[in-house]
Design a protein around this motif. Structure first.
Motif, short mmCIF file in Angstrom:
data_model
loop_
_atom_site.label_atom_id
_atom_site.label_comp_id
_atom_site.label_asym_id
_atom_site.label_seq_id
_atom_site.Cartn_x
_atom_site.Cartn_y
_atom_site.Cartn_z
N VAL A 1 -1.46 27.23 1.64
CA VAL A 1 -0.67 27.06 2.85
C VAL A 1 -1.64 27.18 3.99
CG1 VAL A 1 0.80 28.38 4.40
CG2 VAL A 1 1.64 27.75 2.15
N GLU A 2 -1.63 26.21 4.88
CA GLU A 2 -2.68 26.25 5.89
C GLU A 2 -2.22 25.63 7.20
OE1 GLU A 2 -5.36 27.98 7.02
OE2 GLU A 2 -5.98 27.79 4.92
N HIS A 3 -2.76 26.14 8.25
CA HIS A 3 -2.51 25.68 9.59
C HIS A 3 -3.67 24.79 10.04
CE1 HIS A 3 0.69 26.79 12.25
NE2 HIS A 3 -0.09 26.53 13.26
N VAL A 4 -4.86 25.21 9.59
CA VAL A 4 -6.06 24.51 10.01
C VAL A 4 -6.15 23.19 9.23
CG1 VAL A 4 -8.56 24.67 10.23
CG2 VAL A 4 -7.16 26.73 10.40
N MET A 5 -5.86 22.10 9.92
CA MET A 5 -5.80 20.78 9.29
C MET A 5 -7.06 20.42 8.53
SD MET A 5 -3.20 19.02 9.37
CE MET A 5 -1.60 18.86 10.11
N LYS A 6 -8.19 20.73 9.18
CA LYS A 6 -9.46 20.34 8.60
C LYS A 6 -9.63 20.92 7.19
CE LYS A 6 -14.33 20.91 9.46
NZ LYS A 6 -14.94 22.22 9.52
N VAL A 7 -9.21 22.15 7.05
CA VAL A 7 -9.34 22.81 5.75
C VAL A 7 -8.47 22.13 4.72
CG1 VAL A 7 -8.94 24.94 4.49
CG2 VAL A 7 -9.94 25.02 6.77
N ILE A 8 -7.22 22.01 5.05
CA ILE A 8 -6.28 21.51 4.04
C ILE A 8 -6.56 20.05 3.70
CG2 ILE A 8 -4.37 20.59 5.45
CD1 ILE A 8 -2.86 22.79 3.48
N MET A 9 -6.93 19.26 4.72
CA MET A 9 -7.19 17.85 4.46
C MET A 9 -8.47 17.67 3.65
SD MET A 9 -4.64 16.40 5.48
CE MET A 9 -3.26 16.41 6.58
N GLY A 10 -9.40 18.59 3.85
CA GLY A 10 -10.67 18.49 3.17
C GLY A 10 -10.62 18.82 1.69
#
Lengths: 317, 239
Positions: free
Chosen positions: B192-201
């Motif tokens: 579960v993530e807010h930081v887009m860069k992390v989750i998309m990566g």
């Protein structure tokens, strides 16, 4: 490690020989009472210190142990020494349903529930005259006229409680107890069944408390509900002893009991009836300025000197 | 048979429907991402899977077994571990002891649990902090500790709740690397993530939710272009 063993051996030797040198029974009595409170403190510490479930109702288990012994004499005429076998299982048997109910509550709610519990037992034992002899209490003939046999019996019980606490807190149990104390939600998420492990702390705690209660009946030879189920003189006193010595430290309850008894007797001798006032002030000061107790502060000091942490004890969160 | 599956899961808090008829499946070995704006029900989802909250409706299945209704410790025992968004270090225990508390689930001997905990700390890059009290860790290390402690229970599925929140870019990179190492070790990861860069990566598949309902599902690329997702994050004008 070697030094610690020598220290322990010396301590055992002193504990065995020292009372022989005391000629005044009163002094021997003080030693016995220190052991009584140190053992009660050990029992409380397991649940309240390590597992973090502060019980304000340990008088219930103490009283149950004492009455188990007393009522054997009163109803059946059986030696109250058998009460030392009966008292602990009786206290433990009552602790089980109590734990199952009270452990649904957390923090201050748990403390209040246990406080009420101790009072309930006091009222029941005061008013159920046919079974308990009510407020008249129970008087027995003591087995020994000298103090020394009682001293050695109590010393053995103390040693038993100390070994028990040590073995438990140095195992998986200890880690689980402290985890539950530090954060119950996190503990449960790590697969720790919190209620079950709280019971694993409560049951031995009640067992030891009941054993001391049964010893108390044998030693003092007179009990009534207001003495053994007392909120102030048993339940709260156990907590003060542990707090003074150091919550969640192995030797804290023993050190706390020694200081507490010595001070309260000294104040009583010096100030008589008003002794409770200066004593109370002193207890407040200790709690305010030494919240970790003597052993807790010592461990902190040692840690600062050695640059590492000792024991489970603690600074307040 | 699906690996981890939510079927029509609903959760009400009084009059508020936090999760609304949500269904998704997580496949073994993947990194599954859940995104959504604040208050969209992501953390509630974890609290439902992990047994902290009872469900209002629906079912949760893990390896063909229904797990909703089980207490949190049982679910951890079955192999689903989690971290907390608001980290919950066992403050007055050392880092090593924190991780041992997790390791005891599968090792009842102290020495074995300690050995296991040291391995996990090594894996998470926290070994140099082993003897420090948990309360004196930095936020980045606390997040690592959360992961280490959960890993010590030897889970099959790891639920990571906002691991990257509050981390600086370098710490974020390290967190991403750690999550990938965890997947490589054979653990299925739900992030579960807010930081887009992390989750998309890192995610293989992403589920986007808003107001407790699914708004999109697909590969990270598909999700990033999805008009509903853009609307939820940036508002009507950008959709």
């Amino acid at each position: 490690m070697g030094r610690k063993k020598w220290l322990l051996a010396a301590g055992v030797l002193v504990a065995l020989v020292f009372p022989l040198g005391l000629r005044v029974p009163y002094h021997q009595h003080i030693l016995i009472m220190i052991l009584v409170w140190a053992t009660l403190g050990n029992a409380w510490n397991l649940l309240g210190g390590y597992a973090g479930q502060a019980s304000f109702g340990h008088a219930a288990f103490f009283g149950l142990g004492a009455y188990s012994a007393g009522l054997l004499v009163h109803h059946l005429g059986i030696s109250p020494w058998w009460g030392m076998l009966l008292g602990p299982p009786v206290a433990t048997a009552f602790a089980l349903p109590i734990g199952l109910v009270c452990f649904r509550l957390r923090g201050p709610y748990f403390a209040l529930a246990t406080l009420a519990l101790g009072e309930i037992f006091r009222l029941v034992f005061t008013n159920w005259v046919a079974f308990t002899n009510g407020a008249r209490g129970i008087l027995i003939l003591p087995e020994f006229t000298r103090k020394l046999p009682y001293y050695y019996i109590m010393l053995a019980i103390f040693a038993l409680s100390l070994v028990m606490v040590r073995v438990m807190v140095n195992s998986k149990l200890g880690y689980y107890f402290v985890s539950i104390r530090e954060d119950q939600d996190a503990a449960e998420a790590l697969g720790i069944p919190a209620t079950r492990y709280k019971l694993y702390a409560l049951l031995p705690s009640a067992f030891i408390t009941g054993l001391v209660g049964a010893f108390y009946m044998n030693y003092v030879a007179f009990i009534d509900p207001h003495v053994v189920f007392s909120l102030g003189d048993v339940s709260v006193m156990i907590i003060l002893v542990v707090m003074m010595g150091g919550v969640a430290t192995l030797w804290g309850p023993a050190v706390g009991a020694a200081i507490y008894l010595a001070l309260s007797e000294a104040f009583r001798a010096r100030f008589g009836a008003v002794s409770l006032l200066p004593f109370g002030v002193l207890v407040c000061l200790v709690i305010l300025f030494m919240p970790n107790g003597v052993m807790g502060e010592a461990a902190r000091l040692g840690k600062r000197l050695a640059g590492r942490r000792e024991g489970w004890g603690g600074e307040p969160a | 048979m699906s690996y981890l599956e939510l079927r029509g899961v609903t959760k009400d808090f009084g009059g508020l429907r936090a999760v609304d008829n949500l269904s998704f499946e997580v496949e073994q070995g993947e990194i599954f991402g859940i995104i959504g704006p604040n208050g969209s029900g992501k953390t509630t989802c974890f609290n439902l899977i992990n047994g902290f909250y009872p469900l209002t409706g629906g079912e949760i299945h893990f390896r063909g077994r229904r797990i909703d209704g089980l207490p949190p410790h049982r679910i951890c025992e079955l192999g689903i571990a989690r971290t907390f968004q608001v980290v919950k270090p066992l403050r007055r225990m050392t880092v090593l002891e924190n991780v041992m508390a997790g390791a005891f689930l599968r090792e009842s001997r102290v020495a074995a649990a300690r050995r296991r905990a040291r391995e996990v700390l090594e894996f998470c890059g926290l070994a140099h902090r082993a003897d420090v009290e948990a309360k004196s860790l930095t936020i980045a290390d606390r997040k690592r500790l959360e992961i280490a402690r959960a890993l010590a229970t030897q889970p099959e599925v790891l639920l990571l709740d906002e691991t990257a929140a509050g981390l600086n870019p370098r710490e974020c990179e390290e967190a991403i690397a750690l999550i990938q190492r965890i997947r490589q070790s054979g653990v299925t990861v739900v992030v579960v993530e807010h930081v887009m860069k992390v989750i998309m990566g890192i995610s293989d598949r992403v589920l986007a939710i808003n107001f407790g309902r699914e708004i999109a599902r697909g590969t990270p690329g598909e999700i990033a272009r999805h008009p509903e997702v853009i609307r939820a994050y940036l508002g009507e004008a950008h959709a």
